[in-house]
Design a protein around this motif. Structure first.
Motif, short mmCIF file in Angstrom:
data_model
loop_
_atom_site.label_atom_id
_atom_site.label_comp_id
_atom_site.label_asym_id
_atom_site.label_seq_id
_atom_site.Cartn_x
_atom_site.Cartn_y
_atom_site.Cartn_z
N ARG A 290 0.84 -1.21 0.00
CA ARG A 290 0.00 0.00 0.00
C ARG A 290 0.87 1.26 0.00
O ARG A 290 0.58 2.23 -0.69
N SER A 291 1.95 1.23 0.77
CA SER A 291 2.85 2.38 0.84
C SER A 291 3.51 2.64 -0.51
O SER A 291 3.63 3.79 -0.95
N VAL A 292 3.91 1.58 -1.20
CA VAL A 292 4.53 1.73 -2.52
C VAL A 292 3.52 2.31 -3.51
O VAL A 292 3.86 3.20 -4.32
N ARG A 293 2.28 1.84 -3.45
CA ARG A 293 1.27 2.38 -4.36
C ARG A 293 1.02 3.86 -4.10
O ARG A 293 0.84 4.65 -5.03
N GLN A 294 1.02 4.26 -2.83
CA GLN A 294 0.84 5.68 -2.52
C GLN A 294 2.03 6.51 -3.00
O GLN A 294 1.88 7.67 -3.39
N SER A 295 3.21 5.90 -3.00
CA SER A 295 4.40 6.64 -3.45
C SER A 295 4.34 6.95 -4.95
O SER A 295 5.05 7.84 -5.42
N LEU A 296 3.50 6.22 -5.69
CA LEU A 296 3.35 6.49 -7.11
C LEU A 296 2.78 7.89 -7.36
O LEU A 296 3.08 8.52 -8.38
N TRP B 240 0.56 -5.62 -6.21
CA TRP B 240 -0.25 -5.48 -7.41
C TRP B 240 -1.75 -5.38 -7.13
O TRP B 240 -2.57 -5.61 -8.01
N GLU B 241 -2.12 -5.04 -5.92
CA GLU B 241 -3.53 -4.78 -5.67
C GLU B 241 -3.95 -3.46 -6.31
O GLU B 241 -3.12 -2.63 -6.68
N ARG B 242 -5.24 -3.26 -6.41
CA ARG B 242 -5.76 -2.05 -7.05
C ARG B 242 -5.30 -0.82 -6.28
O ARG B 242 -5.37 -0.77 -5.05
N ILE B 243 -4.83 0.19 -7.02
CA ILE B 243 -4.29 1.38 -6.37
C ILE B 243 -5.41 2.15 -5.66
O ILE B 243 -6.52 2.32 -6.19
N GLU B 244 -5.12 2.57 -4.43
CA GLU B 244 -6.10 3.30 -3.63
C GLU B 244 -6.14 4.78 -4.03
O GLU B 244 -5.24 5.27 -4.73
N ALA B 245 -7.17 5.48 -3.58
CA ALA B 245 -7.21 6.94 -3.76
C ALA B 245 -6.06 7.56 -2.98
O ALA B 245 -5.55 6.96 -2.03
#
Length: 447
Positions: free
Chosen positions: A83-89, A220-225
């Protein structure tokens, strides 16, 4: 079982090989452009300076996220890493937009630095291609930072080494043409970089998707808001980190611009000294990355004592390596200078500079380790203030005065030695202040 010192050394060694491979990208383009034409080489010197300033600063923003993921790894909160990696995007998207804007619209920078109008066209075309090579470069840096935080830098190094094997023939082919492709000169080097960067990112994405190592991190889960609270936390680490890198890089690169007016011998001697220093710097940089990863791991695991021990091990390794390289610079200064030049005046001046560069490197190595570990403890603003005050003010400003106008009782030296003396002094004070700050921070953490 490998001890803490061995883990840090192995991690640092792996990172070092990858860093040297990345440095070889620039060496490749320099050789190819120089063989193509003098105009291409001159345009490369300007274009590369702009691109490196942009890329390294934005890279510092993303590299500063290493402690966040290393702590989650140490706390065994694997799913939260994803989740943290996805937020870093989201932060990555902002850095990419800023970087591309600067590279696509470099006119103001080129006019401010008084780049000759005849050269601007080629430089602007070169930077326009590199603007589209920037997104994969920064996203690959994010992948690299993730792997370093998880203690697995090997895959990054292998990709960097493999990309170098592709980059060299592509740069030659695109620059000189052949097999139906027209010669593109310097712009061909930029196209080669673009192709290699996107290929590296594609390989990284494939590994993240297919390797069992990353499966538990749920990347690879769906990216959060956007979670603006977490993004602000990223920014509180990344922005001061990126600005600190910018200050450090510009305090070093601006020396070359100020020294250029002293003549070709002074500029050549300075180039020899700075080139040797850049290679030597890769060692403390790699050790700093490895040490901060281990410190953050133990902080995440809730063991401040082991974090402090990891810091001490990294400090010992860094000091020993810095002493070795500094000693080599002093003992082999004439031989090292002779490798670069046959001009006796250049060799004599470069040998004199290397005596000071040795002290500069030792101080630089220690402060680099300190500033990386301080980020593990979320201390970022104070180092930025110290950098601005000492590296820009005392180091760069003071060296300009000592070189051209005189400083206190000392008359103007009219020598590049003035820049290295003042900058080495500034780094020595910086290392002492960072060391004291780190010691106080670790004691507070133990309490």
């Amino acid at each position: 079982m490998i001890g803490e010192r061995g883990l840090i050394a192995r991690h640092a060694g792996t990172v070092l090989v990858g860093q040297l491979a990345v440095m070889a990208f620039g060496v490749t383009d320099t050789i190819v452009a120089g063989r193509y034409s003098e105009n291409a080489l001159a345009a490369l010197s300007v274009g590369a300076a702009v691109f490196i300033s942009v890329f390294v600063s934005l890279m510092g923003v993303l590299q500063a996220l290493l402690p966040v993921w290393a702590e989650l790894h140490g706390a065994d909160r694997r799913s939260e890493v994803g989740r943290s990696v996805r937020q870093s995007l989201y932060l990555s998207a902002i850095t990419i937009a800023i970087g591309m804007a600067v590279l696509l619209l470099p006119g103001a920078v080129l006019r401010w630095t008084q780049v000759p109008p005849a050269m601007r066209g080629e430089v602007e075309t070169y930077l326009a291609v590199l603007a589209f090579a920037l997104p994969p470069a920064l996203l690959f840096r994010l992948f690299s930072t993730l792997n370093q935080s998880l203690g697995k830098p090997q895959v990054v190094t292998w990709l960097q080494l493999g990309s170098l094997c592709v980059k060299l023939p592509l740069s030659i082919w695109f620059a000189f043409g052949g097999a139906g492709l027209p010669a593109m000169g310097l712009v061909g080097c930029a196209w080669a970089t673009l192709c290699v960067n996107w290929a590296m990112l594609a390989c990284a994405a494939w590994l993240l998707r297919s390797s069992t190592f990353y499966r538990d991190y749920r990347l690879w889960e769906r990216i959060e808001a956007p979670d603006w609270r977490q993004i602000r936390q990223f920014a509180s680490l990344g922005i001061p980190g990126g600005l600190a890198v910018l200050v450090e890089v510009t305090s070093f690169t601006l020396m070359a611009l100020f020294i250029a007016r002293l003549g070709t011998a002074a500029a050549a001697a300075h180039q020899i000294a700075s080139n040797l220093l850049a290679v030597a710097y890769m060692v403390p940089l790699s050790l700093a990355i490895a040490t901060s990863a281990r410190v953050s791991f133990w902080l995440g695991a809730g063991n401040a004592a082991k974090a402090r021990r990891a810091c001490r091990m990294g400090f010992e390794l860094t000091a020993l390596c810095a002493l070795f390289f500094a000693g080599a610079m002093v003992a082999l200064r004439f031989r090292l200078a002779h490798v670069y030049s046959d001009n006796p005046a250049v060799i004599a001046l470069a040998a004199a500079l290397l005596l000071v560069v040795a002290a500069y490197h030792f101080a630089d190595a220690l402060q680099t380790l300190c500033v990386f570990v301080l980020r593990s403890y979320r201390v970022t603003l104070v180092p930025l203030v110290v950098y601005c005050t000492l590296l820009w003010g005392f180091g760069l400003g003071g060296s300009y005065l000592l070189a051209y106008r005189g400083l206190g009782p000392w008359p103007a030296m009219q020598s590049p030695l003035a820049f290295w003396l003042m900058s080495a002094g500034a780094l020595a004070v910086t290392a002492l202040l960072f060391g004291a700050l780190l010691r106080w921070t670790m004691r507070r953490s133990l309490r």
